[in-house]
Structures are given as structure tokens and as C-alpha cells.
Enzyme design. Structure first.
Site, short mmCIF file in Angstrom:
data_model
loop_
_atom_site.label_atom_id
_atom_site.label_comp_id
_atom_site.label_asym_id
_atom_site.label_seq_id
_atom_site.Cartn_x
_atom_site.Cartn_y
_atom_site.Cartn_z
N GLY A 90 0.82 -1.22 0.00
CA GLY A 90 0.00 0.00 0.00
C GLY A 90 0.85 1.27 0.00
O GLY A 90 1.95 1.28 0.55
N ARG A 154 1.18 -5.54 -5.16
CA ARG A 154 1.20 -6.47 -4.02
C ARG A 154 1.67 -7.88 -4.40
O ARG A 154 1.44 -8.83 -3.66
CB ARG A 154 -0.18 -6.55 -3.39
CG ARG A 154 -0.58 -5.30 -2.61
CD ARG A 154 -1.70 -5.59 -1.64
NE ARG A 154 -2.15 -4.38 -0.98
CZ ARG A 154 -1.58 -3.89 0.12
NH1 ARG A 154 -0.54 -4.48 0.64
NH2 ARG A 154 -2.05 -2.78 0.67
N ASP A 185 4.75 -7.77 5.35
CA ASP A 185 4.73 -8.87 4.38
C ASP A 185 5.76 -8.66 3.27
O ASP A 185 6.44 -9.59 2.86
CB ASP A 185 3.33 -9.00 3.76
CG ASP A 185 2.34 -9.60 4.75
OD1 ASP A 185 2.76 -10.40 5.60
OD2 ASP A 185 1.14 -9.27 4.68
N LYS A 211 7.98 0.62 5.54
CA LYS A 211 6.91 1.49 5.07
C LYS A 211 5.58 0.94 5.50
O LYS A 211 5.37 -0.27 5.39
CB LYS A 211 6.98 1.54 3.53
CG LYS A 211 5.78 2.13 2.86
CD LYS A 211 5.12 1.18 1.85
CE LYS A 211 4.42 0.02 2.49
NZ LYS A 211 3.53 -0.74 1.62
N THR A 212 4.69 1.67 6.00
CA THR A 212 3.26 1.37 6.09
C THR A 212 2.58 2.42 6.97
O THR A 212 3.08 2.75 8.05
CB THR A 212 2.92 -0.04 6.62
OG1 THR A 212 1.50 -0.14 6.72
CG2 THR A 212 3.50 -0.39 7.98
N ILE A 213 1.46 2.92 6.47
CA ILE A 213 0.70 3.88 7.26
C ILE A 213 0.18 3.22 8.53
O ILE A 213 -0.13 3.88 9.50
CB ILE A 213 -0.48 4.49 6.47
CG1 ILE A 213 -1.46 3.40 6.03
CG2 ILE A 213 0.01 5.33 5.31
CD1 ILE A 213 -2.83 3.93 5.67
N ASP A 214 0.06 1.87 8.50
CA ASP A 214 -0.58 1.15 9.61
C ASP A 214 0.20 1.27 10.92
O ASP A 214 -0.37 1.05 11.99
CB ASP A 214 -0.72 -0.35 9.27
CG ASP A 214 -1.59 -0.57 8.04
OD1 ASP A 214 -2.22 0.40 7.59
OD2 ASP A 214 -1.62 -1.70 7.55
N LYS A 251 -26.71 16.95 15.83
CA LYS A 251 -27.84 16.08 15.48
C LYS A 251 -27.44 14.72 14.92
O LYS A 251 -28.31 13.90 14.66
CB LYS A 251 -28.78 16.81 14.50
CG LYS A 251 -28.13 17.23 13.20
CD LYS A 251 -29.15 17.91 12.29
CE LYS A 251 -28.49 18.36 11.00
NZ LYS A 251 -29.37 19.01 10.08
N GLU A 320 -10.23 -0.39 11.25
CA GLU A 320 -10.76 -1.27 10.20
C GLU A 320 -10.57 -2.75 10.53
O GLU A 320 -11.31 -3.60 10.05
CB GLU A 320 -10.19 -0.93 8.82
CG GLU A 320 -8.76 -1.33 8.60
CD GLU A 320 -8.28 -1.19 7.15
OE1 GLU A 320 -9.05 -0.76 6.27
OE2 GLU A 320 -7.11 -1.49 6.91
N GLU A 435 -7.68 8.19 1.53
CA GLU A 435 -7.49 9.66 1.57
C GLU A 435 -6.13 10.05 2.14
O GLU A 435 -5.64 11.14 1.90
CB GLU A 435 -8.57 10.31 2.46
CG GLU A 435 -9.98 10.23 1.95
CD GLU A 435 -10.67 8.90 2.23
OE1 GLU A 435 -9.99 7.94 2.66
OE2 GLU A 435 -11.89 8.81 2.00
P1 FBP Z 1 0.60 -1.98 3.60
O1 FBP Z 1 0.54 -2.88 4.80
O2 FBP Z 1 1.03 -2.67 2.37
O3 FBP Z 1 1.41 -0.75 3.87
O4 FBP Z 1 -0.88 -1.45 3.29
C1 FBP Z 1 -1.61 -0.80 4.26
C2 FBP Z 1 -3.05 -0.57 3.88
O5 FBP Z 1 -3.26 0.78 3.58
C3 FBP Z 1 -3.99 -1.05 4.99
O6 FBP Z 1 -4.21 -0.05 5.96
C4 FBP Z 1 -5.22 -1.43 4.22
O7 FBP Z 1 -6.00 -2.38 4.89
C5 FBP Z 1 -4.67 -1.98 2.94
O8 FBP Z 1 -3.43 -1.34 2.74
C6 FBP Z 1 -5.55 -1.77 1.75
O9 FBP Z 1 -5.01 -2.46 0.66
P2 FBP Z 1 -5.25 -2.09 -0.86
O10 FBP Z 1 -4.40 -0.91 -1.16
O11 FBP Z 1 -4.75 -3.29 -1.58
O12 FBP Z 1 -6.70 -1.82 -1.04
#
Ligand code: FBP
Length: 564
Positions: A90, A154, A185, A211-214, A251, A320, A435
Site C-alpha cells: 500500500g 502487491r 509482508d 513502510k506502512t501507514i498502519d 444532530k 478497520e 485519503e
Molecule cells: P501496507 O501494509 O502494504 O502498507 O498497506 C496498508 C493498507 O493501507 C492497509 O491499511 C489497508 O488495509 C490496505 O493497505 C488496503 O489495501 P489495498 O491498497 O490493496 O486496497
């Protein structure tokens, strides 16, 4: 095969200014790779399952940690080298700066060094699609968000055929090193490639970049993954705006699902920045063994309490990955993972989701098939969607926030009948994920990614293979950050994927004994009742360092710093 890039970068006015920003390098790297020596620490072991991980990675297991220290190392500048880079998984803000830092580190060592970007993710290595990254090409992409310079993908390089093609293409292109920019991964896959090349006697280094926003690729040595800082700032701006809207109109109840895959780090960080009325943390739900019904009951109690105080509004944050943490759902997802993997061939012949669902239901134990049947149709179908190439359920496609709202409507209607609730429940759902992944990197991420890339160049020039680029002491000034490399096998354990036991980098989930969660636990009752929302506003790129250079509360808390 060299391929032409499709599009040129379109620069906004902000971007034109941002392109001129020169990231600050840690002092240790400032004079260039020739002034840095690799100091090796003690041999390492994997975080768990040592014997199994060692058996799978005999050539890359046990490597020492590397710390860069000052020292003359001009030998690495003598021979010109060729390095490939690939963006995997991602998107995360700052990917382009990793490439920029890598390019600058290589060119500083020897202007004849060359960098090549494999296109479209790891499949670009297998299919031999690449472009040379020259300083001229790089120019427009510095400090930009997105991965569009070389795109991402991926694909997992795992079959003998894929590994052989990757090896043959790396050799044919005379590569000396490959840098894989990815999450847990993708970096596991980087280690598989490093191991394979060593086993084949091929002298090409493989280096990973976290790398990962997670935010779930972290440990003592990898303090955070890049992108988490920017993405959480973007989500916090959006959530803060919703909090202000809620507080103005009074509301609606807003249910906001936030990306982050299994881990709830993003949700936690956004909560620190905005103070919503309720924050669900998947890891807590699992620890308390809560059922879906209990999660809904707790929310219903809060909604009723606020209604009694005349407040028929609020903001709820939902990670999520929540669904995967609810024990009964976890069991169902795990059974579905195995069943989908075991019956792949048969399922691929079926045209409709309904047909696939009926087939899978017949394979599940009665308890799980009943649970699946009790779920709203949309959610049950979403649980059946294809797993990603690493075997993960695609939680970004499961609309948990809608499931919660649907169940709450039913619950609150019941409570109304017995006089336990007397409010009005108008709910609006949101999902914020995509976003935030390609936003313009914050100053922290711009500096961090540039340093990670430059540091990866130094690791490559020192012929380190099977390492993750590590830049640490991140709450200090950028100049004082420490640099080095961490063996990829050190972070591994064995997990079940696609119905099989596999070595993977261990995900860092939210620790309930950790300072960030404790901070939430201390404050959430106040946030639930009193409306003390915070509106953080957009990321600032210009202005006082106090706001341009700030990083995450998570990192500050983890490193023992106090936050308000
Ligand atoms: P990575 O672990 O590859 O950095 O991806 C993170 C992520 O943005 C998750 O937060 C999300 O669940 C997933 O990718 C969404 O995957 P895709 O881009 O394949 O829809």
C-alpha cells in the site's frame, strides 16, 4: 527492459515550494557514505520460533545488528554500483523521498553509481520492467506524496519460477543490490529473496525499508514505519472537522472507520489528536474476549447516556481491523481463510458470490456457519472476498462501521421499548483510508524517508544483505538520529497464512500495557461525556518548528515523553 514512465508529475504551487525543501540528514550520514563505517553488534535471534525460522533462512539467520559510526570507508566508493528499488504494498506518504535519499546517497559515494526503479511493485522485477532514476527524473518528485514515480503492487515473489526470474533479471541488469520498500509482508518477501540469492551463490544484497501507514512494522530498533505520521495527521484533520461539525449541528452520530489493517495504531493516534466520544481498539476487544453483541451494547449505553443529557450526537472511531479481533469473528475468518485456500480451484469455477457463499457455508462447522448466516448479507459477502497475495483478509473492504450502525439501530429500538433509551439516533458512516496514503509527506516523514533511503544506500554499499534500514532516536532532533541496519530474520515468527504455517515479520499490535493505550484509558471517560473535541487542522509545512516538525503522540508516549 527499460520502460517509459506514463505521466509526468503535476506540480501544484504548494508542491513547487515543497520540492525546494531540503530534508535534514542525521549528522552521521551528512558527510556521505565514505565517512561512515558499519559496526556489527552481537548475533541476533528471531522474536519467536527460532528453530523454525533458522531452518527456513539458514543463510540470513542470526546476522548481527549494524550501527553506523564515523570512520573513513572510501573503499565503497571505488567501484560504480547499480541498485534497483521497488515500492511494494500500500502507498504511504514519503515513498518518493526514500528513492530521493537512496539516489543521493549512491551519487554522493560515486557519481557513476546508478539507481533503477522496478515498475508496478515486485512484479516489475519478475517481468523485468524498470526505469533509470536519474537526478533529472527525481527532481519533480522530491517531498511529494504518492508512489506514482514507479508505482506499487502487491505481488509476492514466492514460487520457484518467480524467484528464478527475479534472480535472472537482477543478474542480467548487473544489479549489485535491491532495495524493497514495504510493510511486514513485503519485507518478509525481501528476506525470502535475500535468502534465495545467498543460497544460489549470487552476490546481490537485498535491503528493506519500513513502510506502512498502519504503524505495525515497529519494534525497539524500528521505532515507526514511514507514512504513519502523515496519514494520521490527514485523518485527524478530517475527523477533527467532523467533530466540529457534530458540535455545531448537534444532530448526528458519526461512525468513522479508519485504515490500519489488523492494528489499531492509526485509530489510537487519531483519537489522541481529536478526543472523540468513543474509540474502539481491536486489541482490547480481543483481550477482553468481547462479542460483537457486547461491543454494540457498550456503544448503546453510551448513546443512551448522552441522549439523557440531551446530546443526540457524537463521534465514534472504529479501527478497520476490529472485526478480526472479535473472538467469534476471528474464528470465523480463520476458518474462512483455510476453507477458501483449500477449495480455491473449485471456487474459481463459480460465477456468483451467492454460489460461493453457499458452498463455503456447507464446509464450515455448524457454529460458524450459523454465525455467518446471522450477519447482514453484505458483511457476509465481504468476508468471502479474495485474500491478498500474502493471505490477509482485505479488511479495508469490510464495512464494519455500517454493521455497527445497523446493529445499534436494532438495539436502541429494543431499549426504547423498555424505556432505557429515549433519544434520536441519526447515524452517518465514513471510511478514511485511501485519503491519507498519498498525502504530501509531513516534515517528519519527509526527513525520515530521506534518511531511510540514504541509509539504505549506505547498507547497500557496505554489501549488507537481509537487513532493514533503521533510523532511530526519532524524538530527538533529526541531526541526532542514529542509523544502521536490523536483520530481517530478527523480527520473524511463524504464522498461519493461506492455510499453511509461514515465516513472517511479527506485526506490532497495540499493547494494552503500553503508554499509548494507557493514555487512552485515562482519558476516554472524559472524552465520552464532555465534548472536548480537538480540531488539529491541516498539516503545516511552513511556520514555527513547533507545528511543522511535530511527530506522533504515539511515538512520544512510547519514548516516555509527556503529552497534553
Ligand atoms: P501496507 O501494509 O502494504 O502498507 O498497506 C496498508 C493498507 O493501507 C492497509 O491499511 C489497508 O488495509 C490496505 O493497505 C488496503 O489495501 P489495498 O491498497 O490493496 O486496497
Amino acid at each position: 527492459m527499460s520502460t517509459k514512465r506514463a505521466a509526468k508529475c503535476n506540480c501544484s504551487q504548494l508542491q513547487q515550494h515543497r520540492c525546494k525543501f531540503q530534508p535534514v540528514l542525521p549528522n552521521i550520514l551528512k558527510k556521505g557514505p565514505a565517512c561512515v563505517k558499519a559496526k556489527a553488534g552481537k548475533a541476533t535471534k528471531s522474536v519467536a520460533d527460532q528453530a523454525a525460522v533458522k531452518r527456513i533462512f539458514p543463510n540470513t539467520y542470526g546476522l548481527p545488528e549494524i550501527t553506523f559510526v564515523k570512520g573513513a570507508n572510501s573503499a565503497i566508493t571505488k567501484k560504480a554500483v547499480r541498485v534497483g528499488v521497488v515500492l511494494s504494498g500500500g502507498q504511504a506518504p514519503g515513498g518518493h523521498n526514500v528513492i530521493g535519499g537512496l539516489l543521493d546517497g549512491l551519487k554522493k559515494a560515486n557519481p557513476k553509481n546508478k539507481l533503477f526503479g522496478f515498475l508496478g511493485g515486485p512484479s516489475g522485477i519478475v517481468d523485468n520492467k524498470w526505469v533509470e532514476i536519474t537526478p533529472a527524473l527525481m527532481k519533480d518528485y522530491r517531498n511529494t506524496g504518492g508512489f506514482d514515480l514507479i508505482q506499487s503492487g502487491r505481488t509476492k515473489i514466492e514460487t520457484d519460477e518467480q524467484l528464478k526470474s527475479a534472480k535472472d533479471n537482477l543478474i542480467a541488469n548487473k544489479m549489485d543490490a535491491l532495495v524493497v520498500v514495504g510493510g511486514d509482508d513485503s519485507n518478509t518477501n525481501a528476506c525470502v529473496i535475500a535468502e534465495y540469492l545467498k543460497q544460489q551463490g549470487v552476490d546481490i544484497s537485498v535491503i528493506g525499508v519500513p513502510k506502512t501507514i498502519d504503524g505495525d512494522l515497529k519494534n525497539k530498533q524500528i521505532e515507526t514505519s514511514f507514512g504513519f505520521d502523515t496519514a494520521t495527521k490527514i485523518y485527524a484533520e478530517l475527523v477533527g472537522n467532523i467533530c466540529r461539525d457534530v458540535n455545531s449541528a448537534r444532530k448526528y452520530w458519526h461512525f468513522i472507520r479508519l485504515m490500519g489493517r489488523s492494528a489499531s495504531h492509526i485509530t489510537l493516534e487519531v483519537a489522541f489528536k481529536t478526543h472523540p466520544n468513543a474509540v474502539l481498539i481491536g486489541e482490547e476487544v480481543l483481550a477482553k474476549k468481547m462479542t460483537l453483541g457486547q461491543v454494540v451494547d457498550n456503544l448503546a449505553q453510551l448513546i443512551a447516556k448522552r441522549a439523557k443529557a440531551g446530546k443526540n450526537f457524537g463521534v465514534v472511531l472504529v479501527p478497520e481491523g476490529l472485526i478480526e479481533f472479535i473472538p467469534e469473528m476471528k474464528e470465523l475468518i480463520s476458518a474462512l481463510n483455510d476453507s477458501l485456500a483449500d477449495n480455491e480451484a473449485e471456487l474459481s469455477k463459480m460465477a456468483s458470490v451467492a454460489e460461493k457463499k453457499a458452498f463455503i457455508l456447507s464446509k464450515l462447522p455448524a457454529k460458524l456457519s450459523d454465525l455467518m448466516k446471522s450477519l447482514p448479507d453484505g458483511i457476509a459477502s465481504q468476508l468471502m472476498l479474495d485474500r491478498d497475495p500474502h493471505g490477509n483478509v482485505q479488511v479495508s473492504l469490510i464495512e464494519t462501521e455500517k454493521l455497527l450502525v445497523e446493529m445499534l439501530r436494532t438495539k436502541l429500538a429494543e431499549m426504547k421499548k423498555t424505556g432505557k433509551y429515549n433519544g434520536k439516533f441519526s447515524a452517518i458512516t465514513h471510511f478514511f483510508g485511501y485519503e491519507g496514503r498519498c498525502g504530501v509527506p509531513s516534515t517528519f516523514d519527509a526527513n525520515y524517508t530521506y534518511a531511510l533511503g540514504y541509509n539504505a544506500a549506505v547498507l547497500a554499499l557496505n554489501k549488507c544483505s537481509g537487513y532493514l534500514s533503521s533510523v532511530r532516536k526519532l524524538t530527538k532532533k533529526t541531526q541526532d538520529w542514529e542509523c544502521g541496519g536490523i536483520p530481517l530474520t530478527m523480527m520473524m515468527n511463524i504464522e498461519r497464512r493461506k492455510g499453511k504455517e509461514k515465516p513472517v515479520i511479527k506485526k506490532a499490535l497495540v499493547e494494552l500495557k503500553g503508554e499509548p493505550f494507557k493514555h487512552l484509558a485515562k482519558n476516554r471517560t472524559i472524552w465520552a461525556g464532555a465534548d472536548v473535541y480537538v480540531f488539529p487542522g491541516p498539516i503545516q509545512f511552513f511556520g514555527p518548528a513547533e507545528i511543522t516538525d511535530m511527530t506522533t503522540y504515539t511515538l512520544l508516549l512510547e519514548q516516555g515523553k509527556k503529552i497534553k
